[in-house]
Design a protein around this motif. Structure first.
Motif, PDB file in Angstrom:
ATOM      1  N   VAL A 192       0.469  11.633   4.721  1.00  0.00           N
ATOM      2  CA  VAL A 192       1.440  12.418   5.477  1.00  0.00           C
ATOM      3  C   VAL A 192       1.715  13.743   4.778  1.00  0.00           C
ATOM      4  CG1 VAL A 192       3.812  12.481   6.387  1.00  0.00           C
ATOM      5  CG2 VAL A 192       2.560  10.315   6.348  1.00  0.00           C
ATOM      6  N   ALA A 193       1.871  14.804   5.564  1.00  0.00           N
ATOM      7  CA  ALA A 193       2.269  16.109   5.028  1.00  0.00           C
ATOM      8  C   ALA A 193       3.575  16.518   5.701  1.00  0.00           C
ATOM      9  CB  ALA A 193       1.202  17.155   5.282  1.00  0.00           C
ATOM     10  N   LEU A 194       4.587  16.816   4.911  1.00  0.00           N
ATOM     11  CA  LEU A 194       5.861  17.319   5.421  1.00  0.00           C
ATOM     12  C   LEU A 194       5.870  18.825   5.222  1.00  0.00           C
ATOM     13  CD1 LEU A 194       8.352  14.685   3.921  1.00  0.00           C
ATOM     14  CD2 LEU A 194       7.310  14.699   6.181  1.00  0.00           C
ATOM     15  N   LEU A 195       5.943  19.582   6.315  1.00  0.00           N
ATOM     16  CA  LEU A 195       5.806  21.035   6.251  1.00  0.00           C
ATOM     17  C   LEU A 195       7.019  21.742   6.838  1.00  0.00           C
ATOM     18  CD1 LEU A 195       2.157  21.319   7.661  1.00  0.00           C
ATOM     19  CD2 LEU A 195       2.826  21.048   5.257  1.00  0.00           C
ATOM     20  N   ASP A 196       7.619  22.632   6.042  1.00  0.00           N
ATOM     21  CA  ASP A 196       8.684  23.480   6.564  1.00  0.00           C
ATOM     22  C   ASP A 196       8.055  24.515   7.494  1.00  0.00           C
ATOM     23  OD1 ASP A 196      11.115  24.780   6.925  1.00  0.00           O
ATOM     24  OD2 ASP A 196      10.835  26.044   5.159  1.00  0.00           O
ATOM     25  N   MET A 202       0.844  -1.192   0.000  1.00  0.00           N
ATOM     26  CA  MET A 202       0.000   0.000   0.000  1.00  0.00           C
ATOM     27  C   MET A 202       0.885   1.250   0.000  1.00  0.00           C
ATOM     28  SD  MET A 202      -3.102   0.918   2.601  1.00  0.00           S
ATOM     29  CE  MET A 202      -4.173   2.304   2.281  1.00  0.00           C
ATOM     30  N   THR A 203       0.631   2.163  -0.911  1.00  0.00           N
ATOM     31  CA  THR A 203       1.482   3.341  -1.067  1.00  0.00           C
ATOM     32  C   THR A 203       1.128   4.434  -0.057  1.00  0.00           C
ATOM     33  OG1 THR A 203       1.713   2.917  -3.434  1.00  0.00           O
ATOM     34  CG2 THR A 203       2.229   5.134  -2.656  1.00  0.00           C
ATOM     35  N   ILE A 204       2.148   5.039   0.543  1.00  0.00           N
ATOM     36  CA  ILE A 204       1.975   6.170   1.447  1.00  0.00           C
ATOM     37  C   ILE A 204       2.048   7.439   0.617  1.00  0.00           C
ATOM     38  CG2 ILE A 204       2.887   7.380   3.465  1.00  0.00           C
ATOM     39  CD1 ILE A 204       4.312   4.738   4.229  1.00  0.00           C
ATOM     40  N   ASN A 205       0.962   8.166   0.541  1.00  0.00           N
ATOM     41  CA  ASN A 205       0.930   9.394  -0.241  1.00  0.00           C
ATOM     42  C   ASN A 205       1.354  10.592   0.611  1.00  0.00           C
ATOM     43  OD1 ASN A 205      -0.084   8.403  -2.814  1.00  0.00           O
ATOM     44  ND2 ASN A 205      -1.955   7.919  -1.685  1.00  0.00           N
ATOM     45  N   VAL A 206       2.224  11.429   0.040  1.00  0.00           N
ATOM     46  CA  VAL A 206       2.825  12.526   0.797  1.00  0.00           C
ATOM     47  C   VAL A 206       2.650  13.849   0.060  1.00  0.00           C
ATOM     48  CG1 VAL A 206       5.001  13.448   1.712  1.00  0.00           C
ATOM     49  CG2 VAL A 206       4.562  10.977   1.785  1.00  0.00           C
ATOM     50  N   VAL A 207       2.342  14.909   0.816  1.00  0.00           N
ATOM     51  CA  VAL A 207       2.401  16.273   0.305  1.00  0.00           C
ATOM     52  C   VAL A 207       3.600  16.934   0.959  1.00  0.00           C
ATOM     53  CG1 VAL A 207       1.352  18.570   0.453  1.00  0.00           C
ATOM     54  CG2 VAL A 207      -0.013  16.630  -0.307  1.00  0.00           C
ATOM     55  N   LEU A 208       4.428  17.558   0.152  1.00  0.00           N
ATOM     56  CA  LEU A 208       5.684  18.139   0.635  1.00  0.00           C
ATOM     57  C   LEU A 208       5.668  19.643   0.418  1.00  0.00           C
ATOM     58  CD1 LEU A 208       8.631  17.808   1.612  1.00  0.00           C
ATOM     59  CD2 LEU A 208       9.251  17.242  -0.732  1.00  0.00           C
ATOM     60  N   ALA A 209       5.866  20.413   1.501  1.00  0.00           N
ATOM     61  CA  ALA A 209       5.820  21.871   1.402  1.00  0.00           C
ATOM     62  C   ALA A 209       7.096  22.513   1.934  1.00  0.00           C
ATOM     63  CB  ALA A 209       4.613  22.414   2.161  1.00  0.00           C
ATOM     64  N   ASP A 210       7.749  23.284   1.075  1.00  0.00           N
ATOM     65  CA  ASP A 210       8.958  24.020   1.448  1.00  0.00           C
ATOM     66  C   ASP A 210       9.130  25.141   0.440  1.00  0.00           C
ATOM     67  OD1 ASP A 210      11.851  24.783   1.660  1.00  0.00           O
ATOM     68  OD2 ASP A 210      11.865  23.160   3.125  1.00  0.00           O
ATOM     69  N   ASP A 211       9.478  26.337   0.904  1.00  0.00           N
ATOM     70  CA  ASP A 211       9.593  27.451  -0.040  1.00  0.00           C
ATOM     71  C   ASP A 211      10.896  27.433  -0.829  1.00  0.00           C
ATOM     72  OD1 ASP A 211      11.056  28.032   2.254  1.00  0.00           O
ATOM     73  OD2 ASP A 211      10.791  30.189   2.051  1.00  0.00           O
ATOM     74  N   GLN A 212      11.811  26.534  -0.467  1.00  0.00           N
ATOM     75  CA  GLN A 212      13.059  26.390  -1.218  1.00  0.00           C
ATOM     76  C   GLN A 212      12.911  25.223  -2.189  1.00  0.00           C
ATOM     77  OE1 GLN A 212      15.690  26.109   2.339  1.00  0.00           O
ATOM     78  NE2 GLN A 212      16.714  27.891   1.464  1.00  0.00           N
ATOM     79  N   GLU A 213      12.903  25.539  -3.468  1.00  0.00           N
ATOM     80  CA  GLU A 213      12.632  24.518  -4.483  1.00  0.00           C
ATOM     81  C   GLU A 213      13.659  23.388  -4.469  1.00  0.00           C
ATOM     82  OE1 GLU A 213      11.871  24.104  -9.303  1.00  0.00           O
ATOM     83  OE2 GLU A 213      12.313  26.063  -8.411  1.00  0.00           O
ATOM     84  N   LEU A 214      14.935  23.717  -4.253  1.00  0.00           N
ATOM     85  CA  LEU A 214      15.968  22.686  -4.254  1.00  0.00           C
ATOM     86  C   LEU A 214      15.768  21.707  -3.103  1.00  0.00           C
ATOM     87  CD1 LEU A 214      19.235  24.652  -5.181  1.00  0.00           C
ATOM     88  CD2 LEU A 214      17.972  23.001  -6.573  1.00  0.00           C
ATOM     89  N   VAL A 215      15.427  22.227  -1.941  1.00  0.00           N
ATOM     90  CA  VAL A 215      15.170  21.360  -0.780  1.00  0.00           C
ATOM     91  C   VAL A 215      13.959  20.482  -1.054  1.00  0.00           C
ATOM     92  CG1 VAL A 215      14.494  21.309   1.651  1.00  0.00           C
ATOM     93  CG2 VAL A 215      16.194  22.975   0.864  1.00  0.00           C
ATOM     94  N   ARG A 216      12.914  21.109  -1.550  1.00  0.00           N
ATOM     95  CA  ARG A 216      11.669  20.396  -1.839  1.00  0.00           C
ATOM     96  C   ARG A 216      11.902  19.285  -2.860  1.00  0.00           C
ATOM     97  NH1 ARG A 216       8.881  24.808  -3.318  1.00  0.00           N
ATOM     98  NH2 ARG A 216       8.703  24.295  -5.526  1.00  0.00           N
ATOM     99  N   SER A 217      12.606  19.622  -3.922  1.00  0.00           N
ATOM    100  CA  SER A 217      12.868  18.640  -4.980  1.00  0.00           C
ATOM    101  C   SER A 217      13.745  17.510  -4.485  1.00  0.00           C
ATOM    102  CB  SER A 217      13.526  19.325  -6.177  1.00  0.00           C
ATOM    103  OG  SER A 217      12.694  20.321  -6.722  1.00  0.00           O
ATOM    104  N   GLY A 218      14.716  17.859  -3.625  1.00  0.00           N
ATOM    105  CA  GLY A 218      15.609  16.835  -3.095  1.00  0.00           C
ATOM    106  C   GLY A 218      14.870  15.837  -2.223  1.00  0.00           C
ATOM    107  N   PHE A 219      14.004  16.342  -1.352  1.00  0.00           N
ATOM    108  CA  PHE A 219      13.219  15.455  -0.499  1.00  0.00           C
ATOM    109  C   PHE A 219      12.272  14.603  -1.331  1.00  0.00           C
ATOM    110  CE2 PHE A 219      13.350  17.874   3.830  1.00  0.00           C
ATOM    111  CZ  PHE A 219      14.714  17.630   3.896  1.00  0.00           C
ATOM    112  N   ALA A 220      11.662  15.221  -2.339  1.00  0.00           N
ATOM    113  CA  ALA A 220      10.728  14.484  -3.197  1.00  0.00           C
ATOM    114  C   ALA A 220      11.446  13.361  -3.933  1.00  0.00           C
ATOM    115  CB  ALA A 220      10.071  15.431  -4.196  1.00  0.00           C
ATOM    116  N   LEU A 221      12.652  13.647  -4.399  1.00  0.00           N
ATOM    117  CA  LEU A 221      13.433  12.642  -5.106  1.00  0.00           C
ATOM    118  C   LEU A 221      13.739  11.455  -4.201  1.00  0.00           C
ATOM    119  CD1 LEU A 221      14.993  11.833  -7.660  1.00  0.00           C
ATOM    120  CD2 LEU A 221      16.985  13.047  -6.735  1.00  0.00           C
TER     121      LEU A 221
END
Length: 218
Positions: free
Chosen positions: A51-55, A1-20
């Motif tokens: 899950v929501a990951l929030l800066d 079963m897949t865990i779906n995540v929303v990722l929020a960070d105003d720094q695109e590089l950080v956000r993209s890195g975590f998403a990757l």
């Protein structure tokens, strides 16, 4: 079963890195990315992720304010991300309803582990650790005790359970204190959380302090 995540960070590089990192896991999928708290709240409302990951520090609406809305409106678990580790930030995040708190320099494996742990209904901070943290915060707090009319619906055993939760005890430890089975403790804990409208054991620790059931240093 897949865990779906929303990722929020105003720094695109950080956000993209975590998403990757998260998207490389077979059981985790980043459903949406957001650059501020308002976008994060909208994404959670629309997608209902697990899950929501929030800066913490985001424009328009910060992570803690976003967490308050998300935790009040949905069952999505929240993990707060920040570059700071001051006690006040941890307390605010947990008080908002967050299930965990991670520094943004977290290791890859720890980030993945955090998402899985929180999705499973656990907290990233042990109740005993939370108790020490809140004890220190409450010592410096002069606000009057929080009142919850639903306290009146708790049985004597449930009130006792709440007090022991506030001390940071685990289920086996509570069972030993009350001289009952762990199964009975689980039932009491579930009843306490349900009757008081608390999301998890961490919220129970916070409530025990803020309602005056547990006194700092006790």
């Amino acid at each position: 079963m897949t865990i779906n995540v929303v990722l929020a960070d105003d720094q695109e590089l950080v956000r993209s890195g975590f998403a990757l990192i998260l998207n490389t896991q077979p059981d985790i999928s980043v459903s949406a990315e957001a650059g501020d708290g308002v976008q994060a709240v909208e994404a959670v409302r629309n997608l209902r992720p697990d899950v929501a990951l929030l800066d913490i520090h985001m424009p328009t609406m910060n992570g803690i304010e976003a967490a308050k809305v998300i935790c009040a409106e949905t069952s999505t678990k929240v993990v707060i991300l920040t570059t700071f580790d001051q006690d006040e930030y941890v307390y605010e995040a947990l008080h908002a309803g967050a299930s965990g708190f991670l520094l943004k320099d977290v290791r890859r494996d720890d980030l993945v582990h955090a998402v899985r742990v929180v999705n499973a209904g656990e907290s990233l901070l042990a109740p005993a650790v939370t108790r020490r943290l809140i004890d220190d915060i409450v010592r410096r707090n002069t606000r009057p005790p929080v009142r919850n009319k639903n306290m009146e619906t708790l049985s004597g055993r449930e009130r006792e359970t709440l007090a022991l939760l506030g001390r940071g005890l685990s289920n086996p430890e509570i069972a030993s204190e009350m001289v009952v089975s762990e199964h009975t403790v689980k039932s009491h804990v579930s009843a306490v959380l349900t009757k008081l409208g608390l999301r998890d054991r961490i919220q129970a620790v916070i409530f025990a302090y803020e309602s005056g059931i547990i006194q700092p240093g006790s």
